[in-house]
Design an enzyme around this catalytic site. Structure first.
Site, PDB file in Angstrom:
ATOM      1  N   ASP A 122       0.841  -1.201   0.000  1.00 37.26           N
ATOM      2  CA  ASP A 122       0.000   0.000   0.000  1.00 37.26           C
ATOM      3  C   ASP A 122       0.876   1.252   0.000  1.00 37.26           C
ATOM      4  O   ASP A 122       1.379   1.666   1.045  1.00 37.26           O
ATOM      5  CB  ASP A 122      -0.914  -0.027   1.229  1.00 37.26           C
ATOM      6  CG  ASP A 122      -1.780   1.228   1.337  1.00 37.26           C
ATOM      7  OD1 ASP A 122      -1.781   2.044   0.398  1.00 37.26           O
ATOM      8  OD2 ASP A 122      -2.448   1.375   2.378  1.00 37.26           O
TER       9      ASP A 122
ATOM     10  N   GLU B  69      30.804  10.623   6.346  1.00 36.11           N
ATOM     11  CA  GLU B  69      31.290  10.374   7.708  1.00 36.11           C
ATOM     12  C   GLU B  69      30.161  10.679   8.695  1.00 36.11           C
ATOM     13  O   GLU B  69      30.130  11.747   9.317  1.00 36.11           O
ATOM     14  CB  GLU B  69      32.501  11.259   8.008  1.00 36.11           C
ATOM     15  CG  GLU B  69      33.693  11.016   7.101  1.00 36.11           C
ATOM     16  CD  GLU B  69      34.836  11.981   7.373  1.00 36.11           C
ATOM     17  OE1 GLU B  69      34.574  13.095   7.903  1.00 36.11           O
ATOM     18  OE2 GLU B  69      35.987  11.644   7.070  1.00 36.11           O
TER      19      GLU B  69
ATOM     20  N   GLU C 159      28.260  11.062  11.958  1.00 35.71           N
ATOM     21  CA  GLU C 159      28.458  11.068  13.412  1.00 35.71           C
ATOM     22  C   GLU C 159      27.132  10.742  14.085  1.00 35.71           C
ATOM     23  O   GLU C 159      26.064  10.948  13.513  1.00 35.71           O
ATOM     24  CB  GLU C 159      28.982  12.431  13.862  1.00 35.71           C
ATOM     25  CG  GLU C 159      30.341  12.767  13.267  1.00 35.71           C
ATOM     26  CD  GLU C 159      30.742  14.223  13.454  1.00 35.71           C
ATOM     27  OE1 GLU C 159      31.942  14.524  13.339  1.00 35.71           O
ATOM     28  OE2 GLU C 159      29.855  15.062  13.689  1.00 35.71           O
TER      29      GLU C 159
ATOM     30  N   GLU D 219      33.771  11.082  19.439  1.00 36.56           N
ATOM     31  CA  GLU D 219      33.764  12.407  18.829  1.00 36.56           C
ATOM     32  C   GLU D 219      33.783  13.494  19.907  1.00 36.56           C
ATOM     33  O   GLU D 219      33.837  13.210  21.082  1.00 36.56           O
ATOM     34  CB  GLU D 219      32.571  12.566  17.888  1.00 36.56           C
ATOM     35  CG  GLU D 219      32.917  12.375  16.400  1.00 36.56           C
ATOM     36  CD  GLU D 219      33.885  13.424  15.872  1.00 36.56           C
ATOM     37  OE1 GLU D 219      34.084  14.466  16.539  1.00 36.56           O
ATOM     38  OE2 GLU D 219      34.457  13.214  14.789  1.00 36.56           O
TER      39      GLU D 219
ATOM     40  N   GLU E  51      31.988   8.297  16.035  1.00 38.83           N
ATOM     41  CA  GLU E  51      32.090   8.194  14.581  1.00 38.83           C
ATOM     42  C   GLU E  51      32.733   6.861  14.224  1.00 38.83           C
ATOM     43  O   GLU E  51      33.675   6.418  14.896  1.00 38.83           O
ATOM     44  CB  GLU E  51      32.918   9.337  13.999  1.00 38.83           C
ATOM     45  CG  GLU E  51      33.021   9.299  12.478  1.00 38.83           C
ATOM     46  CD  GLU E  51      33.791  10.466  11.889  1.00 38.83           C
ATOM     47  OE1 GLU E  51      34.586  10.225  10.956  1.00 38.83           O
ATOM     48  OE2 GLU E  51      33.612  11.604  12.364  1.00 38.83           O
TER      49      GLU E  51
ATOM     50  N   HIS F  79      30.168  14.808   7.019  1.00 44.14           N
ATOM     51  CA  HIS F  79      31.020  15.329   5.959  1.00 44.14           C
ATOM     52  C   HIS F  79      31.035  14.328   4.806  1.00 44.14           C
ATOM     53  O   HIS F  79      31.238  13.127   5.012  1.00 44.14           O
ATOM     54  CB  HIS F  79      32.441  15.545   6.477  1.00 44.14           C
ATOM     55  CG  HIS F  79      32.501  16.378   7.720  1.00 44.14           C
ATOM     56  ND1 HIS F  79      33.451  16.206   8.697  1.00 44.14           N
ATOM     57  CD2 HIS F  79      31.695  17.384   8.155  1.00 44.14           C
ATOM     58  CE1 HIS F  79      33.258  17.070   9.675  1.00 44.14           C
ATOM     59  NE2 HIS F  79      32.190  17.797   9.369  1.00 44.14           N
TER      60      HIS F  79
ATOM     61  N   ARG G 236      38.297  24.334   8.485  1.00 45.96           N
ATOM     62  CA  ARG G 236      37.155  23.455   8.708  1.00 45.96           C
ATOM     63  C   ARG G 236      35.844  24.206   8.898  1.00 45.96           C
ATOM     64  O   ARG G 236      34.790  23.589   9.025  1.00 45.96           O
ATOM     65  CB  ARG G 236      37.433  22.542   9.910  1.00 45.96           C
ATOM     66  CG  ARG G 236      38.497  21.500   9.600  1.00 45.96           C
ATOM     67  CD  ARG G 236      38.941  20.707  10.816  1.00 45.96           C
ATOM     68  NE  ARG G 236      40.020  19.802  10.448  1.00 45.96           N
ATOM     69  CZ  ARG G 236      39.873  18.499  10.204  1.00 45.96           C
ATOM     70  NH1 ARG G 236      38.677  17.963  10.280  1.00 45.96           N
ATOM     71  NH2 ARG G 236      40.895  17.749   9.884  1.00 45.96           N
TER      72      ARG G 236
ATOM     73  N   GLU H  11      35.540  17.642  -0.001  1.00 45.61           N
ATOM     74  CA  GLU H  11      34.751  17.267   1.175  1.00 45.61           C
ATOM     75  C   GLU H  11      33.710  18.351   1.433  1.00 45.61           C
ATOM     76  O   GLU H  11      34.054  19.476   1.809  1.00 45.61           O
ATOM     77  CB  GLU H  11      35.669  17.106   2.392  1.00 45.61           C
ATOM     78  CG  GLU H  11      34.942  16.787   3.682  1.00 45.61           C
ATOM     79  CD  GLU H  11      35.844  16.888   4.901  1.00 45.61           C
ATOM     80  OE1 GLU H  11      35.366  16.624   6.014  1.00 45.61           O
ATOM     81  OE2 GLU H  11      37.036  17.261   4.740  1.00 45.61           O
TER      82      GLU H  11
ATOM     83  N   ARG I 133      31.153  19.715   3.782  1.00 48.16           N
ATOM     84  CA  ARG I 133      31.072  19.532   5.225  1.00 48.16           C
ATOM     85  C   ARG I 133      29.716  19.903   5.828  1.00 48.16           C
ATOM     86  O   ARG I 133      29.467  19.657   7.004  1.00 48.16           O
ATOM     87  CB  ARG I 133      32.174  20.362   5.909  1.00 48.16           C
ATOM     88  CG  ARG I 133      33.561  19.875   5.562  1.00 48.16           C
ATOM     89  CD  ARG I 133      34.645  20.755   6.176  1.00 48.16           C
ATOM     90  NE  ARG I 133      34.608  20.778   7.628  1.00 48.16           N
ATOM     91  CZ  ARG I 133      35.135  19.842   8.413  1.00 48.16           C
ATOM     92  NH1 ARG I 133      35.700  18.771   7.885  1.00 48.16           N
ATOM     93  NH2 ARG I 133      35.081  19.969   9.729  1.00 48.16           N
TER      94      ARG I 133
END
Length: 474
Positions: free
Chosen positions: A55, A134, A136, A216, A224, A273, A343, A362, A364
């Site tokens: 359904d 990645e 977390e 972490e 992580e 990330h 970062r 990457e 982030r």
């Protein structure tokens, strides 16, 4: 048993492993795995060809009641044995099809991801799209929450939470992790090493290669587990398997896992990330001799991601809670810029390895609350739009953003401040997603409408506990 590729391989595995039940799974529109279980005797080659009915009107964001019938068709190569069930169970990930036309369902997130891959291949830009997210997550010992007409609250607990330094635990052994100091302390501060190792073992059992695991930054059980990168659709499949394994391994130890981005006030949130690269004919298209070892195409891909980031976040950061993590001034990746080391930039170029094969970008901003099929597809489509239109990202942001003069900092664009803002950005900027009919207009509109009505507006209607602290005595 050799690698599973066909329906016959699956049936042989069922016989060989004495499988009692077959669990067919698919992703709903917002991003939760759904399933239906069949006795193994009910699964034959026809199931792979004709599918099983269900359904569709009962699945969030899908069919209306008068067009409810849908089909699930298992993907043979996705088969794995469930490591948790008492009765031996084989799991397969499925595609969703219309029972009348037989066509793939346009609102099936996995189908969207498959279309993104096929579209990018058809352009001749790349023949492989790799993702390495990645995710977390937090491991808690207790969670209680409720909201009704006369009260609203949540209560989180963790044996390693800083807030429990004074609790009577008969005995309290101390070793509580201070806020923002959870990155890499050894046991006994890190109480979850054995549990993460058990998670890693279980992930290996279902074919997911673990590269590392660690505590972490946040107090109260943030963790992580790093896994090996994979092609786009397979990586989205793997992320669903990852969440399933991590949650159920924790449950076996009477603990609970959440991938909610920001469960704790005044401590770090959980991001995801996303490492991303495009390949063609066995060559990494992002490796070159430009900034941070990048090619021109890699810079254009970054330009596309940064240009469309506010809209992309409607899929990669799809909860109201997501934007309690993306707050300026707290080292969150809120700056729509790129850098090899910074970062706080939305896009970073990892510099751990100088090998051309390892060169990647990457992104982030994303968090693990997303629907990975839609999130990865949106990132890839933004990057490819950047390559097609040669969108250069400008100069990198290699300075400390927090040391910039106010005038200079103001020139750096920021991520949206709320889910409402991200969805509004998506509403005005989605032509890059609808190319090749990857995201249909219906998918974009339904996503925005669903999120606005069921999450943004639903939250708007409810008083917040902190509002009482601010306003009750007015």
């Amino acid at each position: 048993m050799s690698e599973i590729k066909t329906a016959k391989d699956v049936l042989e595995l069922i016989k060989q492993e004495k499988v009692e039940f077959v669990d067919l799974r698919f992703m709903d529109f917002p991003g939760l795995w759904q399933h239906c279980t069949y006795p193994a005797s009910e699964v034959d080659e026809d199931v792979f060809e004709k599918g099983k009915g269900f359904d569709g009107s009962s699945i969030r964001g899908w069919q209306v009641i008068n067009e409810s019938d849908m089909l699930i068709k298992p993907v043979p190569e996705s088969a794995f044995i469930d490591p948790f069930m008492k009765h031996k169970t084989l799991i397969m990930i499925c595609n969703i099809c219309d029972p009348i036309t037989g066509e793939d369902y346009t609102r099936d997130p996995r189908h969207v991801a498959q279309k993104a891959v096929n579209y990018i291949k058809s352009l001749g830009i790349a023949d492989q799209i790799f993702f390495g997210p990645e995710p977390e997550f937090f491991v808690f010992d207790d969670i209680r929450f409720d909201q009704n007409a006369h009260e609203g609250y949540y209560h989180i607990d963790s044996v390693e939470g800083k807030w429990n330094t004074g609790r009577v635990e008969d005995p309290n052994l101390g070793y509580k992790i201070r806020h923002k100091e959870g990155y890499f302390p050894v046991p006994p501060m890190d109480t979850l090493m054995d549990l993460r190792s058990e998670m890693a073992i279980n992930l290996g059992k279902v074919g997911i290669d673990v590269e590392l695991h660690h505590h972490e930054v946040a107090s109260g059980g943030q963790c992580e587990i790093g896994t090996k990168f994979s092609p786009l659709v397979q990586m989205a499949d793997n992320l669903l398997k990852f969440k399933y394994i991590v949650k159920n391994t924790a449950r076996q130890s009477n603990k609970t896992v959440t991938f909610m981005p920001k469960p704790l006030f005044s401590d770090n949130g959980s991001g995801m990330h996303c490492h991303f690269s495009l390949w063609k004919d066995g060559k990494n298209l992002f490796a070159g001799d430009g900034y941070a070892g990048l090619s021109e195409d890699a810079l254009y891909a970054i330009g596309g991601i940064l240009k469309h980031a506010p809209a992309v976040l409607g899929f990669t950061n799809p909860t109201t809670n997501s934007y309690k993590r993306l707050v300026p001034g707290f080292e969150a990746p809120v700056n729509l810029a790129y850098s090899s080391r910074n970062r706080s930039a939305a896009v970073r170029i990892p510099m751990y390895s100088t090998s051309p094969k390892a060169k990647r970008i990457e992104f982030r901003c994303p968090d693990p609350s997303c629907n990975p099929y839609l999130a990865f597809a949106a990132i890839a489509m933004a990057a490819v739009d950047g390559i097609q239109n040669k969108i250069h990202p400008g100069d990198p942001l290699d300075k400390n953003i927090y040391d910039l003069p106010a005038e200079e900092a103001a020139q750096v664009s920021k991520t949206p401040g709320s889910l409402r803002a991200a969805l509004n950005a998506l509403a005005s900027d989605h032509a890059f997603l609808t190319k090749g009919d990857v995201f249909t207009q219906d998918v974009v509109d339904t996503w925005i409408d669903y999120k606005m009505e069921n999450e943004v507006q639903a939250l708007d209607l409810r008083p917040h506990p902190w509002e009482f602290a601010l306003y009750y005595d007015i």
